[in-house]
Structures are given as C-alpha cells and as structure tokens.
Enzyme design. Structure first.
Site, mmCIF file in Angstrom:
data_model
loop_
_atom_site.group_PDB
_atom_site.id
_atom_site.type_symbol
_atom_site.label_atom_id
_atom_site.label_comp_id
_atom_site.label_asym_id
_atom_site.label_seq_id
_atom_site.Cartn_x
_atom_site.Cartn_y
_atom_site.Cartn_z
ATOM 1 N N SER A 225 -25.061 77.020 29.734
ATOM 2 C CA SER A 225 -24.504 77.566 30.977
ATOM 3 C C SER A 225 -23.319 76.824 31.570
ATOM 4 C CB SER A 225 -25.590 77.671 32.031
ATOM 5 O OG SER A 225 -26.432 78.734 31.698
ATOM 6 N N LYS B 245 -22.585 74.636 42.038
ATOM 7 C CA LYS B 245 -23.439 75.747 41.604
ATOM 8 C C LYS B 245 -24.640 75.881 42.544
ATOM 9 C CE LYS B 245 -25.667 77.507 37.361
ATOM 10 N NZ LYS B 245 -26.028 77.202 35.961
ATOM 11 N N SER C 187 -24.853 80.873 32.580
ATOM 12 C CA SER C 187 -25.164 81.301 33.921
ATOM 13 C C SER C 187 -24.182 80.798 34.976
ATOM 14 C CB SER C 187 -26.571 80.836 34.302
ATOM 15 O OG SER C 187 -26.643 79.421 34.361
HETATM 16 N N1 GLN Z 1 -27.917 81.857 28.442
HETATM 17 C C1 GLN Z 1 -28.997 80.949 28.276
HETATM 18 C C2 GLN Z 1 -30.246 81.524 28.895
HETATM 19 O O1 GLN Z 1 -30.186 82.608 29.356
HETATM 20 C C3 GLN Z 1 -28.663 79.614 28.866
HETATM 21 C C4 GLN Z 1 -28.807 79.558 30.343
HETATM 22 C C5 GLN Z 1 -28.533 78.213 30.899
HETATM 23 O O2 GLN Z 1 -27.989 77.326 30.241
HETATM 24 N N2 GLN Z 1 -28.941 78.023 32.122
HETATM 25 O O3 GLN Z 1 -31.258 80.914 28.940
#
Ligand code: GLN
Length: 500
Positions: free
Chosen positions: A188, A89, A164
């Site tokens: 994410s 990532k 994400s």
């Molecule tokens: N969707 C969640 C957010 O927008 C989690 C994002 C993540 O785990 N990086 O914060």
C-alpha cells in the site's frame, strides 16, 4: 485532465522538494507558514477533483507552522524537516483530527491519543496538513474501497492512484504535500507510489512503531515514508523510525543510516553493487508489455551505472499471493472484532428495541464495506476448527519458505529488483467487481511483507504503451533499508542524468 506538478518553479513552493524547503525555511528565507499556506491553497485548488484528503486541518497546520517559525527566529531547529508540511494517512491516530480509516465504522472518531508516528512528526516540527484517503482499513489496491469515494490519479483523473494509500501518493504527485506517510501491509505504500511516479518505502518490519496505527494485519503492517525524491523519503524515514516501548514488535536495532545512504547514492555510481533480478516477479503473462519494456530499460541503466546484474530464483514466491490472502484475512478477522459498537465503532440501531447482539450485528453490517466483510468472513472460516491446520498453518509454512527464498537471494545479492506493479494505473471501476484481479495487482509487493524485509518503489519512467508512470521496486534484507536508499538515489540520479 492532469494535476501533476509541471516541474520545478522558483516562485511556486508546492514544486519544491522537502529538502529544498527545509533548507530555505531553516535559513529564514522562506517561512514555514508560507510553505504550509501554499500547500493548503493547492489543496483548495485541486483536491475537489483528486480527493486525496478526507480531512484538512488548516488551522492546526498553520499553528504548527507558526510555532516552527518562532523557534527558528529564536535559533532552534527541531529536526532536518522542521517546517515542511506533510499529509498523514488516515489510519494513524491524531488527537486534533478524526481518524476514520476511510470507514463508516469510525466516522468522526476522535482518538484520545496520538500514534507514535504522529507524535514524532509533531516533535520534529512537521505541520500536518490533513488526513489522506485510503481503502477502508487499508484493504484494497485502488482506494475504491474508501467509504468516502475514491482518490483520482493526478496523471489521469479517470484512473486509480493505487491503494490502499492512494490519497498520500496522489497528494505528492499533485503538489498538495511534499511529504506523506503511508502504511504497507502488502504494497500500500509502494504500489500507489509506482502509479503516481513518486517514491515510497516499506521499511523493515518492526522499525517504525505501530502504536496508534489502526491494525489491518499486525504481522504485516508497517508505516513508512513517501515523497517525490529519494532523499526526501530518507529524511522522513529517519524522523519516524526507531524503537518504541509501546509497540511489542518494535525493533531495538539502531535505525539504518538511510539519509547518509541516499546522499552517497546521489553520485550515481553503482560499481560493486550486485542487483538480483527475481525471475518469478516478471512473469510475462501478468505484465503489461510497456511495463516490462520500461523495466528492461531500467535494468540496462543500473548496469551502465556499474551494477552487476544477476538472475535469482525465488520459487516459493509463486505461492505468496495465496498465503497472503489467507494470513491477512485471519489477522483481520481477529483485529476488527473490536468494532462492534460496544468497544469501538459507531453504534447502529440502539433504540431500545434491540438486544445487544442485534445492535452489534447491525453495527457491523452497516459500518463495514463489502471488501472488509469479505475478508472477515474468509478469515473467520480459515481459522475455524478443522480448517485451521489446512489453511492458516499451511500458509504460515509457505511464509517461512518465502523468507528463506529472500535469505538465499541476499546471500549473493545486495538488493533485488522487480517492477513494482504488473500494469500502469487502471481505470476506476475496472477491477471493483473482480476481487481476484484486484488482489493480483500486489503480486510483486506482498512477498516482502510476508518475509518482513524492506522495499522501495522509485519512478521507473513512463510506459511506452500507456504513457503512464511505472515503478522500479528495490528490495533489501531486514535492517538493510540503507541499501534501498543507496541504490534508489543512484538510479534516480542516473535517470536525471539521462534527461528522463
Ligand atoms: N492491496 C493489498 C490488500 O488489499 C495490500 C494492502 C495494504 O498494503 N494495506 O491487502
């Protein structure tokens, strides 16, 4: 159009599991170069449509693979995954590839050092294929907040692969990588895993180093492994976990024996295991009927495999979403302050006509996308004098209560379960203009980050109503990561035995 791999094919290395690849590579029957090249070819073939990668490092990956092949010829195997390629990532720093966090702010940024996770991968002889797409600075649930365009779900290109870390999960599902690394601040890793029928684990907070992981919300962020099978995920978990003196929040406890647990779970026997069903995480109104049906089937299967299923209440989970979306923006507003074009970030408008303040302001206005700005503004507001107690401190109190709910549940249960996501993959564009419904998508995953406990999403089967993947979320107590793998591997074996 579908780009998922259509089952195991002997002649196609991109359909093999990481464990199989490792075995053949270490036995000298397949070279790491061949395995790496096969995945690079697959990337060339399908990533124009999937867009899982922001950067592909063909030469670097092949050079790393050649080094592994030379070591193996000389009788040295660096790790159980040596030679098996991986997708990283784009939030972990790498000295040989840009680290952008999918933001214009970091376009072309080359880090002077490798993240600890990157270093561990290199030391384990794992060739890095490239850096994967994500929501900007890991904020989002669909990769649509990437400044470089969204990732498309290999199951249906019109739909999201989640976020994400949509890029990492899509790469796995489309056979572009057998292993991938994600980060999980509120879901994410687990959420994209669920939407792509892959496995993703958010390890216990503090067990995977955050050194060189560009911070979103430091008290919630955790790097973790993803793959197509539970065993592969466990093998990768043991490569990246462990104490790191460069990370002040790094745990000193020994890494839970996750590979052993995955092997033990493969028998499929769950007798003696108590599985708690969290009532608050299956609230009918938020859930797609097909997801709940599949989830009920999953629970029946766990029971048939010998698990005792009990219902548990975690009443404070109801406030998890509100607490998360206060604490996260507060930490974001502080962590992202350094991207001002002076300390970090691509400076904008520095042509001699503007003051330093104006340059910083222009840099932030042009460098950040709308979701990142929304959270910085929200966090700055919530931390300001007069509001701090009412918002931030109150949210921290709720966070404690959520941790207490988990602690109480784990006094009677070995693991807890819920669906990973309330629905299957939604259409790209469907939620972009509705931040609240995007936030709702992490309903089931974010309580774990608030409490620092661990969780896994394992494929639960296709929902009857949409024909798209669902995930079963398995939750374990802090430092009980091995339980996730024991139960996850057993569940996976149970589904395979049932012909699913
Ligand atoms: N969707 C969640 C957010 O927008 C989690 C994002 C993540 O785990 N990086 O914060």
């Amino acid at each position: 159009m579908q780009y998922t791999i259509a089952g195991r094919d002997d002649s196609d290395l991109t359909t093999w599991t990481a464990a199989e690849l490792a075995e053949k590579i270490h036995a000298g029957e397949v070279s790491s170069v061949d395995a790496t090249r096969a995945h690079l070819d697959r990337i060339s073939g399908v990533d124009g449509d999937v867009h899982a990668f922001l950067h592909v490092g063909e030469d670097e990956a092949l050079a790393a693979a050649e080094a592994v092949d030379r070591d193996i010829a000389a009788g040295t195997v660096a790790s159980p995954l040596a030679g098996v390629p991986l997708a990283l990532k784009d939030v972990f720093t790498t000295t040989d590839a840009p680290t952008t966090c999918a933001s214009k702010m970091l376009e072309g940024y080359m880090s002077p050092y490798d993240a600890t996770v990157t270093r561990k991968l290199r030391e384990a002889g794992i060739p890095i294929l490239g850096k994967t797409n994500m929501d900007e600075f890991a904020m989002g649930s669909s990769t649509e907040n990437s400044a470089y365009g969204p990732t498309h779900n290999p199951w249906d290109l019109d739909r999201t692969a989640g976020g994400s870390g949509g890029g990492s999960s899509a790469a796995l599902a489309a056979g572009m990588a057998p292993l991938a690394i994600g980060t999980d601040t509120g879901g994410s890793i687990r959420q994209p895993a669920a939407l792509t029928a892959t496995v993703g684990v958010k390890p216990t907070y503090g067990t995977v180093s955050r050194y060189g992981l560009v911070a979103c919300a430091s008290s919630l962020d955790q790097g973790g492994p993803t793959a197509r099978t539970v065993l592969d995920t466990a093998l990768l978990h043991e490569v990246i976990a462990g104490h790191d003196p460069h990370d002040a929040t790094s745990s000193r406890r020994p890494v839970a024996p996750v590979v052993e647990a995955a092997r033990q779970g493969a028998s499929g026997d769950l007798s003696g295991v108590t599985v708690g069903v969290v009532r608050q995480l299956e609230k009918a109104e938020a859930f797609q009927p097909g997801v709940l049906d599949t989830y009920r089937d999953n629970l029946r299967q766990l029971q048939e495999q010998g698990a005792e299923i009990v219902e548990v209440d975690c009443p404070n989970f109801e406030h998890a979403l509100s607490a998360y979306y206060l604490i996260l923006p507060c930490e974001v507003s502080s962590n992202l302050a350094r991207f001002d074009g002076m300390r970090y970030g691509a400076r904008k408008g520095d042509d001699g006509s503007r003051s330093a303040d104006e340059v910083m302001s222009l840099t932030r206005a042009e460098g950040f996308g709308p979701e990142v700005k929304r959270r910085i503004i929200l966090g700055t507001y919530a931390l300001s004098v007069g509001y701090y107690d009412a918002y931030y401190l109150q949210a921290q109190r709720v966070r404690n209560l959520i941790a207490q709910d988990f602690a109480a549940a784990f006094r009677t249960c070995d693991v807890l379960v819920s669906p990973t996501t309330p629905t299957t993959a939604f259409r790209l564009g469907e939620k972009v203009d509705d931040p609240l419904s995007m936030y709702m998508f992490d309903l089931c995953t974010l309580p774990l980050n608030l409490a620092g406990v661990c969780g896994m999403s394992v494929p639960g089967g296709l929902a009857g109503d949409t024909g798209l993947p669902t995930g079963l979320q398995i939750m374990g107590p802090a430092h009980g990561d091995d339980r996730l793998y024991r139960v996850g591997a057993a569940f996976e074996a149970g589904r395979a035995a049932a012909g699913a």
